[in-house]
Design a protein around this motif. Sequence first.
Motif, PDB file in Angstrom:
ATOM      1  N   ALA A  89      12.663  11.120  -4.228  1.00 25.51           N
ATOM      2  CA  ALA A  89      11.631  10.088  -4.339  1.00 25.51           C
ATOM      3  C   ALA A  89      11.366   9.694  -5.784  1.00 25.51           C
ATOM      4  CB  ALA A  89      10.336  10.578  -3.688  1.00 25.51           C
ATOM      5  N   SER A 123       5.045   5.073  -5.831  1.00 27.23           N
ATOM      6  CA  SER A 123       5.115   4.398  -4.525  1.00 27.23           C
ATOM      7  C   SER A 123       5.166   5.433  -3.408  1.00 27.23           C
ATOM      8  CB  SER A 123       6.289   3.408  -4.454  1.00 27.23           C
ATOM      9  OG  SER A 123       7.512   4.084  -4.416  1.00 27.23           O
ATOM     10  N   THR A 124       5.851   6.544  -3.640  1.00 32.94           N
ATOM     11  CA  THR A 124       5.883   7.609  -2.627  1.00 32.94           C
ATOM     12  C   THR A 124       4.521   8.303  -2.537  1.00 32.94           C
ATOM     13  OG1 THR A 124       8.241   7.927  -2.987  1.00 32.94           O
ATOM     14  CG2 THR A 124       7.055   9.737  -1.934  1.00 32.94           C
ATOM     15  N   ASP A 133       8.754   4.440  -8.910  1.00 35.02           N
ATOM     16  CA  ASP A 133       9.352   5.149  -7.772  1.00 35.02           C
ATOM     17  C   ASP A 133       8.435   6.269  -7.273  1.00 35.02           C
ATOM     18  OD1 ASP A 133      11.208   5.957  -5.916  1.00 35.02           O
ATOM     19  OD2 ASP A 133      12.636   6.787  -7.357  1.00 35.02           O
TER      20      ASP A 133
HETATM   21 MG    MG Z   1       9.935   6.910  -4.421  1.00 34.05          MG
END
Ligand code: MG
Length: 345
Positions: free
Chosen positions: A179, A299-300, A296
């Motif tokens: 992730a 966002s997870t 990245d």
């Molecule tokens: Mg991510």
Amino acid sequence: MDRPLMNRVLVPLALNGAAPVLGAQVHGLDGQTMGTTWQVRWSTNHAAVSAERVKAGVQEELDRVVEQMSAWLPGSDLDRFNRASAGTQHTVPEAMAEVLQAACWLADVSGGAFNPAAGALVNLWGFGPSPRYTDPGFAPPTDEAVRHALARVDWRALRWDAANSQAHQPGGVLLDFSAIAKGYAVDRVSQRLSAMGLPHTLVDVGGELRGHGLRPGGQPWWVDLESPPVAQGQRPLPTTRVALHGLSVATSGDYRRVFVRDGARWPHTIDSRTGRPLANGLASVSVLHAECLWADAWSTALTVLGREEGVALASAHGIAALFVQRERDGQLTETLTPAMQELAE
Ligand code: MG
Ligand code: ADP
């Protein structure tokens, strides 16, 4: 009748970088890495940097990330850490240390919503190297198996020591950087291109993007945010178009890599606080950030937190995020954090 949709345009608040080049052309290369595709584009008016040199530079950056951080490559530094005996101490190589440092920080800040040590659970739900949720006969884990795995996902047990790049393997803790590593790879490739004398670039690894400078003609690199597919009876959402000018974007969504059985959907993001795939109704979260690693990872993290907590945490940290929620009536609705609204104004 529904009124026609307005499209949203996001532009960064500051212009930076080199002036557009007269007579420039866009060049491109692509390939495969980390179970997905990569693509780079650069705008230049001279051939001083050959495509071969660009390709070699990009490949070197991607290879380093894979050799250190892939859970799929036997013998990667991450794989060796995961297989190490209980009670061992490990010196982590530089790139992996940078990612682990960011990951542990975000794990602390998000209360474990983002968890770089979630590998045991990710594997259990079929989203690791094996078994795969796509294997014939794959069955979701029992409650007992989930309980066992939950005892092996504490990132604090790594006792990450940034000053000495040391991590502790307490036994059975599996790192998973899926992730965050793509975003980090995008940053490295982007920096490499810039160091090669290419300031006008767009880099994409698996849909995580970072753009710099301008296209020929002085336009920035425009990209549309990924959005969930619109089902029958759902009102479509506006398209959000972003000028990736010194900016990165990443999107986590529940509509890709999802295990569907008996009408239930198990997305490949796991809430390691409960041990189960997400079921909070978020269809996607897009994050804009100067660095793709942070876009990245955030966002997870925000996807796991869900809309209410996610908007609160993102707002507290000045993170520009767009949440798309599946409402009870089946419609999709959007929420923008204040930092995202600023870009839209
Ligand atoms: Mg991510
Ligand atoms: P994508 O790979 O589609 O961009 P993400 O960036 O959200 O999606 O990464 C999802 C992957 O991260 C999963 O496949 C899994 O390997 C890993 N993962 C799952 N849950 C978590 C979590 N809570 N924190 C960190 N990594 C996770």
